[in-house]
Design a protein around this motif. Structure first.
Motif, mmCIF file in Angstrom:
data_model
loop_
_atom_site.group_PDB
_atom_site.id
_atom_site.type_symbol
_atom_site.label_atom_id
_atom_site.label_comp_id
_atom_site.label_asym_id
_atom_site.label_seq_id
_atom_site.Cartn_x
_atom_site.Cartn_y
_atom_site.Cartn_z
ATOM 1 N N ASP A 81 -5.465 6.432 -1.477
ATOM 2 C CA ASP A 81 -4.688 5.250 -1.125
ATOM 3 C C ASP A 81 -4.704 4.262 -2.278
ATOM 4 O O ASP A 81 -5.723 4.094 -2.957
ATOM 5 C CB ASP A 81 -5.274 4.592 0.126
ATOM 6 N N TRP B 243 6.036 3.670 1.682
ATOM 7 C CA TRP B 243 5.023 2.656 1.410
ATOM 8 C C TRP B 243 4.971 1.667 2.570
ATOM 9 O O TRP B 243 5.775 1.749 3.496
ATOM 10 C CB TRP B 243 5.290 1.934 0.093
ATOM 11 N N ARG C 175 -3.973 4.110 9.469
ATOM 12 C CA ARG C 175 -2.985 4.772 8.625
ATOM 13 C C ARG C 175 -1.627 4.761 9.320
ATOM 14 O O ARG C 175 -1.509 5.119 10.500
ATOM 15 C CB ARG C 175 -3.435 6.201 8.339
ATOM 16 N N THR D 72 0.835 -1.205 0.000
ATOM 17 C CA THR D 72 0.000 0.000 0.000
ATOM 18 C C THR D 72 0.867 1.251 0.000
ATOM 19 O O THR D 72 2.003 1.245 0.490
ATOM 20 C CB THR D 72 -0.940 0.041 1.216
ATOM 21 N N ALA D 73 0.308 2.327 -0.543
ATOM 22 C CA ALA D 73 0.972 3.623 -0.529
ATOM 23 C C ALA D 73 -0.098 4.697 -0.640
ATOM 24 O O ALA D 73 -1.201 4.449 -1.133
ATOM 25 C CB ALA D 73 1.975 3.734 -1.677
ATOM 26 N N HIS D 74 0.226 5.886 -0.181
ATOM 27 C CA HIS D 74 -0.705 7.015 -0.257
ATOM 28 C C HIS D 74 -0.221 7.986 -1.320
ATOM 29 O O HIS D 74 0.945 8.377 -1.324
ATOM 30 C CB HIS D 74 -0.805 7.725 1.091
ATOM 31 N N ALA E 119 0.420 5.282 4.691
ATOM 32 C CA ALA E 119 -0.256 4.251 3.909
ATOM 33 C C ALA E 119 -1.154 3.394 4.792
ATOM 34 O O ALA E 119 -0.908 3.256 5.999
ATOM 35 C CB ALA E 119 0.770 3.364 3.205
#
Length: 201
Positions: A68, A106, A141, A56-58, A147
């Motif tokens: 996201d 991430w 988060r 996952t990453a923002h 993320a």
């Protein structure tokens, strides 16, 4: 084995041994200069059991609040203990690859056996936005990466990219682990073997 869920997006997710064959039969049946075909290579790698993670990453640049992004992967390994490094493989040109090229932070959630649905939904091909996918998946988060970290995961890691290495049609993203947490759980791991998600009996 029971309750298996098949992946539907091998090209997007970085899953190295998908069950689905894309619609280019000539490419898959033709041998590489070394002699192996894509189908033969894929069939051999389906025999290698792998753990399943959600990468996952923002993306702070996507909309006023950002968005996201998540990607199911099995091509995830530890690289070094000192310093603590891990590596994940992402397909070149995928949304995650494009994001991680400009976003150094991430996270990874190591999925538990009861999280097949999470793995499957983030392996779906052609989805427009991940916002709705995250909406009903309990998560918090990450304080370092920003993320999503999936509730109920066996372990969560927050990372910062140290190096990117292009390798064929994928990019190997090597990250320094800045935080690692192992929530209390009695669940077993979710694994991927012969094109299906499974759990250890």
């Amino acid at each position: 084995m029971r309750g298996v869920l098949q992946t539907t997006s091998p090209t997007e997710t970085g899953i190295a041994h998908p069950e689905v064959v894309t619609a280019e039969p000539d490419i898959h049946r033709q041998g590489h200069p070394e002699g192996v075909t894509a189908d033969e290579f894929r069939a051999a790698l389906t025999r290698l059991a792998a753990g399943v993670v959600l990468l996952t990453a923002h993306d702070p640049e996507d909309g006023p609040r950002g968005e996201d992004v998540g990607m199911t992967a099995t091509a995830f390994v530890s690289v070094s203990l000192d310093p603590p490094l891990v590596m994940v493989s992402v397909r070149n040109g995928s949304r995650m690859d494009d994001l991680l090229e400009r976003q150094p932070s991430w996270a990874v959630s190591v999925l538990a056996e009861g999280q097949r649905t999470v793995a499957g939904r983030f392996a779906m091909k052609g989805r427009i936005s991940d916002r709705l996918l995250f909406a009903d998946v309990p998560h918090e988060r990450g304080a370092i990466s920003g993320a999503p970290l999936i509730d109920g995961a066996l372990a969560v890691l927050e990372c910062r990219t140290e190096q990117r290495v292009v390798a064929g049609d994928h990019t190997l993203v090597i990250g320094r682990v800045l935080r690692a947490d192992t929530p209390s759980t009695e669940s077993g791991p979710l694994t991927y073997f012969q094109g299906r998600y499974r759990h250890l009996d």
